[in-house]
Write an enzyme that holds these catalytic residues in place. Sequence first.
Site, PDB file in Angstrom:
ATOM      1  N   GLN A 114      54.809  28.182  42.671  1.00 48.44           N
ATOM      2  CA  GLN A 114      55.146  29.684  42.587  1.00 48.44           C
ATOM      3  C   GLN A 114      55.010  30.160  44.118  1.00 48.44           C
ATOM      4  O   GLN A 114      54.112  30.006  44.854  1.00 48.44           O
ATOM      5  CB  GLN A 114      54.049  30.416  42.055  1.00 48.44           C
ATOM      6  CG  GLN A 114      54.591  32.228  41.744  1.00 48.44           C
ATOM      7  CD  GLN A 114      53.203  32.913  41.377  1.00 48.44           C
ATOM      8  OE1 GLN A 114      52.426  32.987  42.098  1.00 48.44           O
ATOM      9  NE2 GLN A 114      53.519  33.626  40.160  1.00 48.44           N
ATOM     10  N   TYR A 184      54.252  42.421  44.999  1.00 47.30           N
ATOM     11  CA  TYR A 184      54.087  41.709  46.117  1.00 47.30           C
ATOM     12  C   TYR A 184      55.361  42.161  46.939  1.00 47.30           C
ATOM     13  O   TYR A 184      56.098  43.308  46.540  1.00 47.30           O
ATOM     14  CB  TYR A 184      54.268  40.195  45.623  1.00 47.30           C
ATOM     15  CG  TYR A 184      52.958  39.500  45.268  1.00 47.30           C
ATOM     16  CD1 TYR A 184      52.000  40.450  44.790  1.00 47.30           C
ATOM     17  CD2 TYR A 184      52.716  38.398  45.590  1.00 47.30           C
ATOM     18  CE1 TYR A 184      50.991  39.923  44.448  1.00 47.30           C
ATOM     19  CE2 TYR A 184      51.512  37.629  45.272  1.00 47.30           C
ATOM     20  CZ  TYR A 184      50.450  38.474  44.574  1.00 47.30           C
ATOM     21  OH  TYR A 184      49.353  37.849  44.422  1.00 47.30           O
ATOM     22  N   ALA A 359      48.074  31.575  30.103  1.00 51.33           N
ATOM     23  CA  ALA A 359      47.101  31.524  31.194  1.00 51.33           C
ATOM     24  C   ALA A 359      45.571  31.594  30.909  1.00 51.33           C
ATOM     25  O   ALA A 359      45.044  30.481  30.835  1.00 51.33           O
ATOM     26  CB  ALA A 359      47.265  32.633  32.225  1.00 51.33           C
ATOM     27  N   ARG A 360      45.052  32.597  30.498  1.00 51.47           N
ATOM     28  CA  ARG A 360      43.671  32.811  30.214  1.00 51.47           C
ATOM     29  C   ARG A 360      43.217  31.938  29.055  1.00 51.47           C
ATOM     30  O   ARG A 360      42.055  31.210  29.165  1.00 51.47           O
ATOM     31  CB  ARG A 360      43.252  34.251  29.796  1.00 51.47           C
ATOM     32  CG  ARG A 360      43.364  35.134  31.061  1.00 51.47           C
ATOM     33  CD  ARG A 360      43.057  36.485  30.847  1.00 51.47           C
ATOM     34  NE  ARG A 360      44.160  37.105  29.742  1.00 51.47           N
ATOM     35  CZ  ARG A 360      44.436  38.306  29.204  1.00 51.47           C
ATOM     36  NH1 ARG A 360      43.461  39.273  29.309  1.00 51.47           N
ATOM     37  NH2 ARG A 360      45.457  38.771  28.629  1.00 51.47           N
TER      38      ARG A 360
END
Length: 401
Positions: A114, A184, A359-360
């Site tokens: 990433q 971002y 993810a989690r």
Amino acid sequence: MTDPASPPGHRPGPAGVPDVFGTARLGPLTLRNRTIKAATFEGMSRGALVSDELVGFHRRHAAGGVGMTTVAYCAVQPEGRTERDQIWMRPEAVPGLRRLTDAVHAEGAAASAQIGHAGPVANGRSNRAPSLAPVGMFNPQSMRRTRAATEDDIRRITDAHATAARLAIEAGFDAVEIHLGHNYFASSFLSPRINRREDGYGGSLENRAKVARGVARAVRDEVGDRIAVLAKLNMDDGVRGGLRPEESVQVARWLQEDGSVDALELTAGSSLLNPMYLFRGDAPVREFAAAFPQPQRLGVRLVGKRFIRAYPYQEAFLLETARRFRAELELPLVLLGGITARPTMDLAMAEGFQFVAMARALLREPDLIDRIRAEPATPSLCVHCNKCMPTIFSGTHCVLA
């Protein structure tokens, strides 16, 4: 809390729906299955270089069965880090990254880097360099003001994405994921709330999208078809006055027309203004406060509940919004958010999504993919307490594992 075995809107898919555990094409890349370990900052890159712990982290996920694991996050410039120990893409980082990709490949998975610039989310105090944003603004995380990016800054950061992608190829990565989300740098330009510029990068959506489109174009021109190019794009900033799905769909259409990306991973939320909009479930305010030094610790304790908000968890919680993108685009899409069970994966395939990102649940159980493949009824042990989130400052992990 919705039963993971019965995600909202679930219906059997028609014949010919892809098997989530079958091989899949992603640009020039063939993945062993359609599951992706989503980017979650690992907090394991002391000195802004790869550590043994970081290699082990991604090796575990690769050994656990994912088609591809994503290293998060590789800044394209030193001032674009959210803290000083994050990797930034430079020749010194390549040998360690090559060691990581070799370890992932040895387990049969692909590796994605990433790449991005944190912009106003960057920690100017930690980086010892001003954070950059469309306009000057106060950053409560670093307790400093950001500097308005100049046109030279925009060109420099755009070029740096291309350089980072080239270095990713040298390091053995199979893909790069361009960070266009969470407010971002590129995402902050997309946001009408943050981007109050009055030049050619502000005002209309076409102007606000120039940074995102320019970065994606620069990366594609650099890598050609040597590796896959994904982009992580906000569907919704989750804040009043921020980017909304109506505008984001148009940005996605432009990226599709530009031919600059092979797939979009659809995300939501603002790391700057509303981080929990992506992480549905409990809001670990006390744990976040403990992770910060003073005076930020006191600030989080006093006002954290207004910033770190709790949103109810349900399986596939971004699906309803993501359907709007699926209806408008031919580009392959990655469904993110509340993917923990086989029925949810099958639902994503039936609805036309080509990949799912997790993810989690994988932090709790790195081998969950292999276990679901062996036994489709396998439940995830993740309880969505989100106490893993504050551990990004000390080495990301599930506190219950």
